[in-house]
Design a protein around this motif. Structure first.
Motif, mmCIF file in Angstrom:
data_model
loop_
_atom_site.group_PDB
_atom_site.id
_atom_site.type_symbol
_atom_site.label_atom_id
_atom_site.label_comp_id
_atom_site.label_asym_id
_atom_site.label_seq_id
_atom_site.Cartn_x
_atom_site.Cartn_y
_atom_site.Cartn_z
ATOM 1 N N GLY A 45 0.888 -1.178 0.016
ATOM 2 C CA GLY A 45 -0.117 -0.035 -0.018
ATOM 3 C C GLY A 45 0.761 1.173 -0.080
ATOM 4 O O GLY A 45 2.156 1.277 0.106
ATOM 5 N N SER A 46 0.355 2.405 0.089
ATOM 6 C CA SER A 46 1.040 3.964 -0.145
ATOM 7 C C SER A 46 1.734 3.921 1.314
ATOM 8 O O SER A 46 1.209 3.462 2.373
ATOM 9 C CB SER A 46 0.215 4.817 -0.359
ATOM 10 O OG SER A 46 -0.793 4.828 0.865
ATOM 11 N N GLY A 47 3.206 4.403 1.144
ATOM 12 C CA GLY A 47 3.886 4.366 2.343
ATOM 13 C C GLY A 47 3.964 5.688 2.948
ATOM 14 O O GLY A 47 3.588 6.697 2.152
ATOM 15 N N GLY A 48 4.358 5.917 4.225
ATOM 16 C CA GLY A 48 4.621 7.115 4.561
ATOM 17 C C GLY A 48 4.479 7.406 6.119
ATOM 18 O O GLY A 48 3.717 6.561 6.777
ATOM 19 N N TRP A 49 4.942 8.349 6.767
ATOM 20 C CA TRP A 49 4.940 8.566 8.314
ATOM 21 C C TRP A 49 4.030 9.903 8.246
ATOM 22 O O TRP A 49 2.999 9.796 8.226
ATOM 23 C CB TRP A 49 6.226 8.616 8.956
ATOM 24 C CG TRP A 49 6.908 7.464 9.183
ATOM 25 C CD1 TRP A 49 6.538 6.238 8.697
ATOM 26 C CD2 TRP A 49 8.013 7.424 9.863
ATOM 27 N NE1 TRP A 49 7.552 5.181 9.319
ATOM 28 C CE2 TRP A 49 8.556 5.917 9.878
ATOM 29 C CE3 TRP A 49 8.909 8.222 10.354
ATOM 30 C CZ2 TRP A 49 9.452 5.487 10.673
ATOM 31 C CZ3 TRP A 49 10.236 7.503 11.433
ATOM 32 C CH2 TRP A 49 10.351 6.278 11.243
ATOM 33 N N GLN A 50 4.515 11.096 8.143
ATOM 34 C CA GLN A 50 3.861 12.361 8.337
ATOM 35 C C GLN A 50 2.955 12.510 6.886
ATOM 36 O O GLN A 50 2.109 13.350 6.907
ATOM 37 C CB GLN A 50 4.667 13.503 8.632
ATOM 38 C CG GLN A 50 5.284 13.412 10.002
ATOM 39 C CD GLN A 50 6.869 13.008 9.829
ATOM 40 O OE1 GLN A 50 6.841 12.076 8.759
ATOM 41 N NE2 GLN A 50 7.704 13.322 10.691
ATOM 42 N N THR A 51 3.586 12.013 5.865
ATOM 43 C CA THR A 51 2.690 12.317 4.711
ATOM 44 C C THR A 51 2.474 10.764 3.939
ATOM 45 O O THR A 51 3.265 9.746 4.217
ATOM 46 C CB THR A 51 3.802 13.154 3.530
ATOM 47 O OG1 THR A 51 4.756 12.381 3.429
ATOM 48 C CG2 THR A 51 3.901 14.443 4.067
ATOM 49 N N VAL A 52 1.593 10.878 3.139
ATOM 50 C CA VAL A 52 1.066 9.734 2.431
ATOM 51 C C VAL A 52 1.725 9.676 1.082
ATOM 52 O O VAL A 52 1.761 10.680 0.325
ATOM 53 C CB VAL A 52 -0.486 9.605 2.209
ATOM 54 C CG1 VAL A 52 -0.761 8.244 1.594
ATOM 55 C CG2 VAL A 52 -1.220 9.794 3.634
ATOM 56 N N GLY A 53 2.185 8.435 0.654
ATOM 57 C CA GLY A 53 3.104 8.241 -0.756
ATOM 58 C C GLY A 53 1.861 7.888 -1.706
ATOM 59 O O GLY A 53 0.612 7.862 -1.498
ATOM 60 N N TYR B 103 -0.445 6.162 8.299
ATOM 61 C CA TYR B 103 -0.459 6.406 7.080
ATOM 62 C C TYR B 103 0.148 5.602 6.055
ATOM 63 O O TYR B 103 0.185 5.470 4.907
ATOM 64 C CB TYR B 103 0.222 7.761 6.686
ATOM 65 C CG TYR B 103 -0.678 8.891 7.012
ATOM 66 C CD1 TYR B 103 -2.074 8.861 7.303
ATOM 67 C CD2 TYR B 103 -0.124 10.069 7.347
ATOM 68 C CE1 TYR B 103 -2.778 10.041 7.845
ATOM 69 C CE2 TYR B 103 -0.801 11.165 7.870
ATOM 70 C CZ TYR B 103 -2.142 11.011 8.061
ATOM 71 O OH TYR B 103 -3.010 12.308 8.257
ATOM 72 N N TRP B 104 0.891 4.436 6.772
ATOM 73 C CA TRP B 104 1.627 3.291 5.915
ATOM 74 C C TRP B 104 0.453 2.116 5.424
ATOM 75 O O TRP B 104 0.539 1.512 6.752
ATOM 76 C CB TRP B 104 3.066 2.916 6.666
ATOM 77 C CG TRP B 104 3.898 2.371 5.724
ATOM 78 C CD1 TRP B 104 3.721 1.137 4.963
ATOM 79 C CD2 TRP B 104 5.208 2.831 5.520
ATOM 80 N NE1 TRP B 104 4.878 1.129 4.285
ATOM 81 C CE2 TRP B 104 5.793 2.069 4.618
ATOM 82 C CE3 TRP B 104 5.801 4.001 6.137
ATOM 83 C CZ2 TRP B 104 7.109 2.287 3.872
ATOM 84 C CZ3 TRP B 104 7.198 4.037 5.411
ATOM 85 C CH2 TRP B 104 7.787 3.275 4.399
ATOM 86 N N HIS B 105 -0.109 2.234 4.518
ATOM 87 C CA HIS B 105 -0.907 1.313 4.270
ATOM 88 C C HIS B 105 -0.598 -0.126 3.900
ATOM 89 O O HIS B 105 0.589 -0.417 3.493
ATOM 90 C CB HIS B 105 -1.906 1.888 2.987
ATOM 91 C CG HIS B 105 -2.495 3.229 3.408
ATOM 92 N ND1 HIS B 105 -4.173 3.068 3.498
ATOM 93 C CD2 HIS B 105 -2.216 4.295 3.556
ATOM 94 C CE1 HIS B 105 -4.230 4.330 3.989
ATOM 95 N NE2 HIS B 105 -3.267 5.221 3.875
ATOM 96 N N GLY B 106 -1.368 -1.052 4.426
ATOM 97 C CA GLY B 106 -1.206 -2.349 4.056
ATOM 98 C C GLY B 106 -2.154 -2.998 3.160
ATOM 99 O O GLY B 106 -2.820 -2.248 2.142
ATOM 100 N N VAL B 107 -2.267 -4.356 3.160
ATOM 101 C CA VAL B 107 -3.080 -5.001 2.161
ATOM 102 C C VAL B 107 -4.578 -4.753 2.341
ATOM 103 O O VAL B 107 -5.431 -4.419 1.581
ATOM 104 C CB VAL B 107 -3.039 -6.785 2.383
ATOM 105 C CG1 VAL B 107 -4.018 -7.387 1.557
ATOM 106 C CG2 VAL B 107 -1.550 -6.905 1.814
ATOM 107 N N LEU B 108 -5.063 -4.677 3.657
ATOM 108 C CA LEU B 108 -6.192 -4.251 4.097
ATOM 109 C C LEU B 108 -6.174 -2.705 4.255
ATOM 110 O O LEU B 108 -5.231 -2.377 5.135
ATOM 111 C CB LEU B 108 -7.040 -4.943 5.195
ATOM 112 C CG LEU B 108 -6.987 -6.489 5.167
ATOM 113 C CD1 LEU B 108 -7.757 -7.215 6.258
ATOM 114 C CD2 LEU B 108 -7.597 -6.938 3.862
ATOM 115 N N TYR B 109 -7.395 -2.227 4.172
ATOM 116 C CA TYR B 109 -7.529 -0.883 4.795
ATOM 117 C C TYR B 109 -7.804 -0.570 6.229
ATOM 118 O O TYR B 109 -7.774 -1.632 7.047
ATOM 119 C CB TYR B 109 -8.705 -0.043 3.984
ATOM 120 C CG TYR B 109 -8.715 -0.079 2.424
ATOM 121 C CD1 TYR B 109 -7.890 0.814 1.777
ATOM 122 C CD2 TYR B 109 -9.098 -1.244 1.855
ATOM 123 C CE1 TYR B 109 -8.202 0.775 0.301
ATOM 124 C CE2 TYR B 109 -9.191 -1.159 0.441
ATOM 125 C CZ TYR B 109 -8.824 -0.035 -0.426
ATOM 126 O OH TYR B 109 -8.493 -0.255 -1.551
#
Ligand SMILES: [Zn+2]
Length: 481
Positions: A304-312, A350-356
């Protein structure tokens, strides 16, 4: 079997949910999960008070669904009680400032107390899970990294130098300390290269980088020794960080491990390029395969999209599949995706995985399931494939570190030069092995050693017969300086 799975954090979710997760995983073809790498607070809530009941129950549910387990030793992220026990175990950065609690990897890698707590929790876990039929292996710590400039590390550095050079005369000669009258007359006079010391002597700078790398290799070895002794039937790995990471000599770190695994994020919140640099991802895979010259695993593959303070950027439809087959083509024998379900808490929410966050299957789950089905049909055929490549590139961490100390030219970057050669070959579909300077080169037609700045006699002795026997060697300016 081809290990196909996800990184799972059951401790983040209500126990009633675990069976649903296991069912969904099984339906997607998941046969392996990594657990517990950041679970120290749950495994040892107070010093010496271990609690494995919750993890036993999670493993039992997973195992009942045909899923095997890799356990992480939890030393990358210590509970507050560990750090409160040793206030001087916080890392000191290159500005001389001591870190405080709040992120992870805050610990000084030479701190005896921290290391002892790490050994204790590792041994307790090892003894509890050595005979668990679901547990197949161990991941030591997580993405070892960092440098520490604290008084403990300075003393350890001085001891490391004493072992390396034997006498101060030898050290002074090797570093050229006659320049600016830096001649050391006591080991205790030798500093660590903090920024307040200005631009350091290049010999000191390079040796400090070597010392810090060796320190992490040793930190890992303490846990390897425990696991080898207590859990001889389970494999041991560490999750590496590809070509880009440069603080530890990855050839040395890989040496005591059974298999190299790594964490591949082609799209993170720190980079927002619309197009993924596939050559660069391939270089990561080839570097990881080169560490032990054997197939490697993906321990964290982006889902999924990666990121700490911001979303990739969210992986585009089909990209998980594309990256999976790219990895397999470069020698991957396992794919474990980060992470199962997106966290609702903490720095990586904000570091997304397979499931939301909501836990319902969606597009990324469907893609995982489709890949799982394809890999099940492919079966054992894709395991253990050997990449017979005609070209080798020599990667030297010593050289990399020496250039970090003395860049030579403001526009010169060793990793960029290295990547440019690699990319030229990659874009022509020419397979490349990334090898250390002492590798057996006889199987290659072409060896490229870009800017081999640090060229010890042994490396020259390895390159000479390769060329004398008809091999082609390409090297560049700034070699053997
Ligand atoms: Zn330190």
């Amino acid at each position: 079997m081809f290990h196909f799975g996800v990184d799972y954090y059951p401790e983040h979710w209500p126990e009633e949910r675990w069976a649903t997760d296991a069912q969904l995983m099984q339906a997607a073809g998941v046969n392996t999960v990594r657990l517990a790498e950041f679970a120290w607070s749950f495994l040892e809530p107070e010093a010496g008070d271990f609690d494995f009941d919750w993890l036993d129950r999670a493993i039992e549910i997973l195992h009942a669904h045909g899923i095997q387990v890799i356990l992480g030793t939890p030393t990358a992220s210590a509970p507050p009680w560990v750090m409160a026990m040793f206030p001087d175990s916080y890392k000191v950065n290159e500005n001389g400032q001591r870190r405080t609690y709040g992120n992870r990897c805050e610990f000084c890698p030479t701190h005896a107390g921290y290391r002892e707590r790490g050994r204790l929790v590792t041994r307790a876990m090892a003894e509890h899970y050595a005979d668990n039929p679901a547990v197949i292996g161990w991941q030591i710590d997580n993405e070892l990294n960092g440098r520490c400039y604290c008084p403990n590390c300075r003393a350890a550095f001085q001891n490391w130098l004493r072992e390396r050079y034997g006498t101060l005369e030898t050290l002074n000669a090797a570093w050229g300390t006659i320049f600016w009258s830096h001649v050391y007359t006591e080991w205790s006079q030798i500093p660590v290269p903090v920024e307040t010391g200005g631009v350091p002597n290049p010999g000191l700078d390079l040796d400090f980088r070597r010392f810090m790398s060796d320190t992490f290799v040793h930190f890992q070895q303490e846990q390897v020794d425990i696991l080898r002794q207590v859990c001889p039937m389970q494999f041991i790995t560490h999750n590496f960080m590809g070509f880009n990471f440069d603080q530890i000599d990855y050839f040395k770190l890989a040496q005591p491990l059974d298999v190299v695994t790594w964490d591949n994020y082609p799209r993170t919140g720190w980079r927002l390029e619309k197009e993924v640099n596939h050559a660069y991802v391939a270089l990561g895979h080839d570097t990881m395969r080169g560490l032990k010259r054997q197939p490697f695993w993906l321990m964290e593959e982006q889902s999924g999209s990666g990121g700490w303070q911001t979303v990739g950027i969210n992986p585009r439809p089909g990209e998980m599949r594309l990256w999976t087959y790219q990895a397999i083509a470069h020698g991957a024998d396992a794919m474990i995706y980060f992470r199962w379900r997106t966290a609702r808490y903490g720095t990586e929410q904000y570091w997304h995985g397979v499931l939301y966050h909501h836990g319902q299957p969606g597009r990324r789950y469907d893609e995982l399931k489709a890949i799982g089905g394809e890999l099940q049909r492919a079966g054992e055929k894709i395991l253990g494939a050997e990449n017979r490549n005609p070209v080798a590139m020599i990667l030297s961490y010593d050289t990399r570190w020496a250039f970090q100390g003395q860049q030579n030219h403001v526009d010169f970057h060793y990793p960029a030069l290295f990547t440019s050669y690699y990319k030229a070959l990659h874009n022509r579909n020419i397979g490349v092995d990334i090898v250390p300077s002492d590798a057996d080169l006889s199987r290659y037609r072409l060896v490229i050693a870009p800017a081999l700045y640090i060229l010890p006699q042994e490396t020259a002795d390895n390159l000479r017969p390769f060329v004398q026997n008809g091999g082609m060697l390409i090297t560049t300016a700034r070699s053997a300086v």
